[in-house]
Design an enzyme around this catalytic site. Sequence first.
Site, PDB file in Angstrom:
ATOM      1  N   ASP A 197      60.347  86.495 143.361  1.00 52.49           N
ATOM      2  CA  ASP A 197      59.805  85.842 144.559  1.00 52.49           C
ATOM      3  C   ASP A 197      59.949  86.821 145.726  1.00 52.49           C
ATOM      4  O   ASP A 197      60.656  87.822 145.630  1.00 52.49           O
ATOM      5  CB  ASP A 197      60.614  84.555 144.833  1.00 52.49           C
ATOM      6  CG  ASP A 197      60.195  83.876 146.134  1.00 52.49           C
ATOM      7  OD1 ASP A 197      58.992  83.645 146.318  1.00 52.49           O
ATOM      8  OD2 ASP A 197      61.070  83.595 146.965  1.00 52.49           O
ATOM      9  N   SER A 198      59.340  86.460 146.833  1.00 52.25           N
ATOM     10  CA  SER A 198      59.437  87.282 148.039  1.00 52.25           C
ATOM     11  C   SER A 198      60.853  87.280 148.623  1.00 52.25           C
ATOM     12  O   SER A 198      61.160  88.082 149.490  1.00 52.25           O
ATOM     13  CB  SER A 198      58.484  86.733 149.090  1.00 52.25           C
ATOM     14  OG  SER A 198      58.784  85.370 149.324  1.00 52.25           O
TER      15      SER A 198
ATOM     16  N   CYS B  56      54.621  75.867 148.041  1.00 46.91           N
ATOM     17  CA  CYS B  56      55.459  76.972 148.507  1.00 46.91           C
ATOM     18  C   CYS B  56      56.839  76.706 147.938  1.00 46.91           C
ATOM     19  O   CYS B  56      57.321  75.565 147.969  1.00 46.91           O
ATOM     20  CB  CYS B  56      55.505  76.996 150.035  1.00 46.91           C
ATOM     21  SG  CYS B  56      56.715  78.158 150.698  1.00 46.91           S
TER      22      CYS B  56
ATOM     23  N   CYS C 113      56.491  82.474 143.189  1.00 46.32           N
ATOM     24  CA  CYS C 113      56.107  82.531 144.597  1.00 46.32           C
ATOM     25  C   CYS C 113      54.629  82.184 144.640  1.00 46.32           C
ATOM     26  O   CYS C 113      53.825  82.808 143.937  1.00 46.32           O
ATOM     27  CB  CYS C 113      56.351  83.949 145.114  1.00 46.32           C
ATOM     28  SG  CYS C 113      55.698  84.269 146.765  1.00 46.32           S
TER      29      CYS C 113
ATOM     30  N   HIS D 242      59.681  77.244 148.985  1.00 51.53           N
ATOM     31  CA  HIS D 242      60.708  76.763 149.917  1.00 51.53           C
ATOM     32  C   HIS D 242      60.648  75.240 150.106  1.00 51.53           C
ATOM     33  O   HIS D 242      61.614  74.626 150.536  1.00 51.53           O
ATOM     34  CB  HIS D 242      60.540  77.392 151.294  1.00 51.53           C
ATOM     35  CG  HIS D 242      61.045  78.794 151.396  1.00 51.53           C
ATOM     36  ND1 HIS D 242      60.600  79.811 150.589  1.00 51.53           N
ATOM     37  CD2 HIS D 242      61.966  79.346 152.230  1.00 51.53           C
ATOM     38  CE1 HIS D 242      61.216  80.927 150.927  1.00 51.53           C
ATOM     39  NE2 HIS D 242      62.051  80.674 151.918  1.00 51.53           N
TER      40      HIS D 242
ATOM     41  N   GLU E  75      64.942  78.504 155.818  1.00 49.50           N
ATOM     42  CA  GLU E  75      65.912  79.600 155.682  1.00 49.50           C
ATOM     43  C   GLU E  75      67.049  79.478 156.692  1.00 49.50           C
ATOM     44  O   GLU E  75      68.138  79.984 156.466  1.00 49.50           O
ATOM     45  CB  GLU E  75      65.204  80.953 155.786  1.00 49.50           C
ATOM     46  CG  GLU E  75      64.274  81.138 154.609  1.00 49.50           C
ATOM     47  CD  GLU E  75      63.867  82.569 154.355  1.00 49.50           C
ATOM     48  OE1 GLU E  75      64.227  83.453 155.134  1.00 49.50           O
ATOM     49  OE2 GLU E  75      63.174  82.775 153.348  1.00 49.50           O
TER      50      GLU E  75
HETATM   51  N1  DGL Z   1      57.968  82.080 148.264  1.00 46.97           N
HETATM   52  C1  DGL Z   1      56.836  81.991 149.138  1.00 46.97           C
HETATM   53  C2  DGL Z   1      55.776  81.065 148.555  1.00 46.97           C
HETATM   54  O1  DGL Z   1      56.036  80.320 147.641  1.00 46.97           O
HETATM   55  C3  DGL Z   1      57.240  81.472 150.472  1.00 46.97           C
HETATM   56  C4  DGL Z   1      57.909  82.506 151.304  1.00 46.97           C
HETATM   57  C5  DGL Z   1      56.974  83.630 151.681  1.00 46.97           C
HETATM   58  O2  DGL Z   1      56.122  83.462 152.579  1.00 46.97           O
HETATM   59  O3  DGL Z   1      57.082  84.656 151.053  1.00 46.97           O
HETATM   60  O4  DGL Z   1      54.673  81.106 148.995  1.00 46.97           O
END
Ligand code: DGL
Length: 281
Positions: free
Chosen positions: A10-11, A184, A73, A186, A152
């Site tokens: 993931d990011s 997403c 992600c 998060h 976060e």
């Molecule tokens: N993990 C990213 C997503 O699911 C969210 C955080 C980001 O913008 O990288 O899109």
Amino acid sequence: MNDRPIGIFDSGIGGLTVVRSVMDRLPGERIIYLGDGARGPYGPRDIDEVSRFAHEIIEYLLGFGVKLIVIACNSATAAALEQAQRRYDIPVVGVIMPGVRAALRRSKRLQIGVIGTNVTISSGSYERAIKKLDPRATVYSQACPEFVEFVERGEVTGDHISEMALGYLDPMLEAGIDTLIMGCTHYPLLAPLLAQVAGPGVELISSAEETAAEVDTILDRLGWLAEGDRPGSMMFLTTGDVDEGRRLGRMFLGPEVREVIPITFDEHPAPDFLDAEGEAS
Ligand code: DGL
């Protein structure tokens, strides 16, 4: 049976909601998780740049001999999944299709809302996937760029974020959605708040659980599930800050996050669970 690890990335730390679901469903698997904390969040970035990052990470994870990759992600799935599935000879699973399938299964009136980052929503990936599986569905999409920062910071309740959520969701609630995809990684941490804002008539979909189910199905079909009495494990690698990774990691995954290993793409730390011949280079 196949004892090689599963690679998940993931990011940053959001993909740990997917790791949680994979660990719960497949407790015997070894997982290597990579959070690209140095370059995340991906949401505000250009789609080609996100695709490049995703391919770099996949190549890196292949260096551990992983048997399957999960792009945990939404932004990176939107940017890179189709190309990755063509390019690599192991299964690559994204988080968009599993969420879409679950939404279509559960929606009664096919009025589906999708929320996500800018890059995910502007890619149109959810809308295309939903329409491909059921052209009768109506899709209402909304980017919610500020949610990631709030999560976060650990700010998942309170007036400020409730008002923001209402602002984002109001048009689709007015339009009469019956299902809301949290597009997403998060957003599962915002599920109680989103459920409250959306009300009881709207079913919330978390792609994390559905993605874990897809991983299970694919590995089972290939005969690649880890078997035996040995417990599974999770190694958490980050390109970013280790302390931040640990703090947020515990929030997203739980106490299983102990060590967070800093990496650069030039070297592979040897996971203690790989054998001495070293699948890690
Ligand atoms: N993990 C990213 C997503 O699911 C969210 C955080 C980001 O913008 O990288 O899109």
